[in-house]
Scaffold this motif. Structure first.
Motif, PDB file in Angstrom:
ATOM      1  N   LYS A  62     -41.943  43.403 103.750  1.00  0.00           N
ATOM      2  CA  LYS A  62     -42.790  43.112 104.902  1.00  0.00           C
ATOM      3  C   LYS A  62     -42.552  44.123 106.042  1.00  0.00           C
ATOM      4  N   GLY A  63     -43.571  44.373 106.812  1.00  0.00           N
ATOM      5  CA  GLY A  63     -43.421  45.251 107.981  1.00  0.00           C
ATOM      6  C   GLY A  63     -42.825  44.478 109.151  1.00  0.00           C
ATOM      7  N   GLY A  64     -42.279  45.207 110.098  1.00  0.00           N
ATOM      8  CA  GLY A  64     -41.779  44.579 111.326  1.00  0.00           C
ATOM      9  C   GLY A  64     -40.499  43.777 111.173  1.00  0.00           C
ATOM     10  N   THR A  65     -39.758  44.054 110.106  1.00  0.00           N
ATOM     11  CA  THR A  65     -38.536  43.269 109.886  1.00  0.00           C
ATOM     12  C   THR A  65     -37.325  43.846 110.633  1.00  0.00           C
ATOM     13  N   GLY A  66     -37.451  45.073 111.118  1.00  0.00           N
ATOM     14  CA  GLY A  66     -36.328  45.693 111.827  1.00  0.00           C
ATOM     15  C   GLY A  66     -35.757  46.894 111.079  1.00  0.00           C
ATOM     16  N   LYS A  67     -36.567  47.511 110.240  1.00  0.00           N
ATOM     17  CA  LYS A  67     -36.099  48.688 109.476  1.00  0.00           C
ATOM     18  C   LYS A  67     -35.767  49.867 110.379  1.00  0.00           C
ATOM     19  N   THR A  68     -36.675  50.137 111.311  1.00  0.00           N
ATOM     20  CA  THR A  68     -36.455  51.311 112.160  1.00  0.00           C
ATOM     21  C   THR A  68     -35.239  51.105 113.055  1.00  0.00           C
ATOM     22  N   VAL A  69     -35.153  49.933 113.672  1.00  0.00           N
ATOM     23  CA  VAL A  69     -33.995  49.623 114.525  1.00  0.00           C
ATOM     24  C   VAL A  69     -32.716  49.727 113.687  1.00  0.00           C
ATOM     25  N   SER A  70     -32.768  49.203 112.472  1.00  0.00           N
ATOM     26  CA  SER A  70     -31.576  49.221 111.605  1.00  0.00           C
ATOM     27  C   SER A  70     -31.225  50.651 111.186  1.00  0.00           C
ATOM     28  N   THR A  81     -31.943  40.577 109.521  1.00  0.00           N
ATOM     29  CA  THR A  81     -32.057  40.869 110.960  1.00  0.00           C
ATOM     30  C   THR A  81     -32.808  39.756 111.693  1.00  0.00           C
ATOM     31  N   ARG A  82     -32.689  39.776 113.000  1.00  0.00           N
ATOM     32  CA  ARG A  82     -33.366  38.846 113.903  1.00  0.00           C
ATOM     33  C   ARG A  82     -33.041  37.392 113.579  1.00  0.00           C
ATOM     34  N   ARG A  83     -31.792  37.160 113.244  1.00  0.00           N
ATOM     35  CA  ARG A  83     -31.386  35.777 112.940  1.00  0.00           C
ATOM     36  C   ARG A  83     -31.295  34.993 114.240  1.00  0.00           C
ATOM     37  N   VAL A 132     -25.497  40.685 108.992  1.00  0.00           N
ATOM     38  CA  VAL A 132     -26.462  39.804 109.656  1.00  0.00           C
ATOM     39  C   VAL A 132     -26.554  40.236 111.115  1.00  0.00           C
ATOM     40  N   VAL A 133     -27.768  40.548 111.543  1.00  0.00           N
ATOM     41  CA  VAL A 133     -27.963  40.991 112.922  1.00  0.00           C
ATOM     42  C   VAL A 133     -28.698  39.885 113.673  1.00  0.00           C
ATOM     43  N   PRO A 134     -28.107  39.368 114.729  1.00  0.00           N
ATOM     44  CA  PRO A 134     -28.784  38.281 115.449  1.00  0.00           C
ATOM     45  C   PRO A 134     -29.964  38.776 116.272  1.00  0.00           C
ATOM     46  N   GLU A 135     -30.854  37.843 116.585  1.00  0.00           N
ATOM     47  CA  GLU A 135     -31.910  38.136 117.561  1.00  0.00           C
ATOM     48  C   GLU A 135     -31.183  38.437 118.872  1.00  0.00           C
ATOM     49  N   ASP A 136     -31.504  39.550 119.480  1.00  0.00           N
ATOM     50  CA  ASP A 136     -30.740  39.971 120.652  1.00  0.00           C
ATOM     51  C   ASP A 136     -31.672  40.749 121.565  1.00  0.00           C
ATOM     52  N   GLU A 137     -31.795  40.306 122.799  1.00  0.00           N
ATOM     53  CA  GLU A 137     -32.740  40.993 123.682  1.00  0.00           C
ATOM     54  C   GLU A 137     -32.282  42.408 124.047  1.00  0.00           C
ATOM     55  N   SER A 138     -31.041  42.729 123.723  1.00  0.00           N
ATOM     56  CA  SER A 138     -30.574  44.106 123.945  1.00  0.00           C
ATOM     57  C   SER A 138     -31.365  45.088 123.088  1.00  0.00           C
ATOM     58  N   VAL A 139     -31.928  44.591 121.954  1.00  0.00           N
ATOM     59  CA  VAL A 139     -32.680  45.496 121.073  1.00  0.00           C
ATOM     60  C   VAL A 139     -33.949  46.007 121.776  1.00  0.00           C
ATOM     61  N   PRO A 140     -34.878  45.092 122.210  1.00  0.00           N
ATOM     62  CA  PRO A 140     -36.042  45.622 122.938  1.00  0.00           C
ATOM     63  C   PRO A 140     -35.661  46.358 124.221  1.00  0.00           C
ATOM     64  N   GLU A 141     -34.563  45.938 124.855  1.00  0.00           N
ATOM     65  CA  GLU A 141     -34.128  46.645 126.080  1.00  0.00           C
ATOM     66  C   GLU A 141     -33.769  48.094 125.765  1.00  0.00           C
ATOM     67  N   SER A 142     -33.058  48.294 124.650  1.00  0.00           N
ATOM     68  CA  SER A 142     -32.653  49.663 124.299  1.00  0.00           C
ATOM     69  C   SER A 142     -33.877  50.507 123.952  1.00  0.00           C
ATOM     70  N   ILE A 143     -34.897  49.849 123.350  1.00  0.00           N
ATOM     71  CA  ILE A 143     -36.125  50.596 123.010  1.00  0.00           C
ATOM     72  C   ILE A 143     -36.846  51.006 124.297  1.00  0.00           C
ATOM     73  N   MET A 144     -36.850  50.091 125.285  1.00  0.00           N
ATOM     74  CA  MET A 144     -37.450  50.409 126.584  1.00  0.00           C
ATOM     75  C   MET A 144     -36.729  51.588 127.235  1.00  0.00           C
TER      76      MET A 144
END
Ligand SMILES: Nc1ncnc2c1ncn2[C@@H]1O[C@H](COP(=O)(O)OP(=O)(O)O)[C@@H](O)[C@H]1O
Ligand SMILES: [Mg+2]
Length: 254
Positions: free
Chosen positions: A13-21, A172-174, A196-208
């Motif tokens: 599936k797309g959008g699972t967190g491949k690029t971030v990972s 990811t995004r647990r 296992v990578v938890p859902e973490d708002e630091s992820v979108p923050e780092s992308i910003m």
């Protein structure tokens, strides 16, 4: 001559967190002192350079796959020192791309790096296959949700048909209890869970911030998970030392 390993991050599936990972595992491996090249092989929706805030560069993987440039001309150094081969964000750059040229390109990259980490496209199409086919090892990225796990299973079946080695699954995004347990994900996919990578708002923050999570928010939960995965991949012990203030606070709380 050096012979590196090509590790492809894939998912159904797309959008699972491949690029971030891909980015964070590559950066964490680089921080462990490994010689790493991160390749954006997601040609139709390339995201790596957008996440890294990288400027538009003159030579990309698209040029290499068109036969116009050599792959070493498409290797750039991120300010963190991590080597990156970006894909072009222009739709026009997809014209005349020959996926069969990927093989030669990654073979050359394996001569200059210990680990070539490849962010690939989702699904089982030609583009995803281009990366999977040449992988020495695969990491399957999924969220703990039925559709993502079902699609991950299809990717695993395809990879097994191609006799590819699947080193493990990154969940990811647990978020918590109201979703599939990690144990069930492992049971359905019949593969070890490498992290296992938890859902973490630091992820979108780092992308910003257009920066790499493990570098700009190294103490966040997601960053620590990625560092743990990288350590596991190279068989090193994960040294999750608390920072000075964390130690001080926990000492004061005693
Ligand atoms: N651990 C996480 N916590 C919160 N958001 C995440 C996490 N991992 C990924 N995301 C978000 O999910 C979205 C998809 O991630 P991405 O890596 O682009 O997926 P893919 O490459 O598989 O399409 C991004 O917007 C990203 O911010
Ligand atoms: Mg992506």
């Amino acid at each position: 001559m050096k012979r590196g390993k090509l590790v492809v991050l894939t998912s159904g599936k797309g959008g699972t967190g491949k690029t971030v990972s891909s980015i964070n595992i590559a950066a964490a491996l680089h921080a462990l002192g490994k010689n790493v090249v991160l390749v954006d092989a997601n040609l139709t929706t390339p995201n790596v350079s957008l996440h890294l805030g990288a400027p538009v560069v003159p030579t990309t993987l698209n040029h290499v796959l068109r036969g116009n440039k050599r792959v070493n001309q498409a290797v750039y150094e991120h300010h963190s020192g991590l080597k990156v081969v970006p894909a072009s964000i222009s739709v026009d750059a997809l014209r005349k791309v020959r996926p069969e040229k990927f093989r030669g390109a990654v073979k050359k990259l394996k001569n200059i790096a210990d680990l070539v980490i490849v962010d690939s496209s989702a699904g089982l199409g030609k583009e995803a296959l281009m990366a999977i086919q040449h992988a020495d090892e695969l990491l399957v990225v999924t969220n703990p949700e039925i559709p993502a796990v079902t699609d991950a299973l299809k990717t695993i079946k395809l990879a097994e048909k191609l006799k590819k080695k699947i080193v493990g699954v990154v969940v990811t995004r647990r978020r918590g209890r109201k979703e599939m347990s990690v144990k069930n994900v492992a049971y359905m996919l019949e593969k070890p869970i490498i992290g296992v990578v938890p859902e973490d708002e630091s992820v979108p923050e780092s992308i910003m911030l257009r920066d790499i999570l493990v570098n700009c928010k190294p103490r966040s939960k997601a960053a620590r998970s990625y560092k743990r995965i990288a350590s596991r991949m190279v068989g090193e012990k994960f040294l999750d030392k608390p920072g000075f203030f964390e130690s001080l606070f926990s000492w004061m709380k005693r």
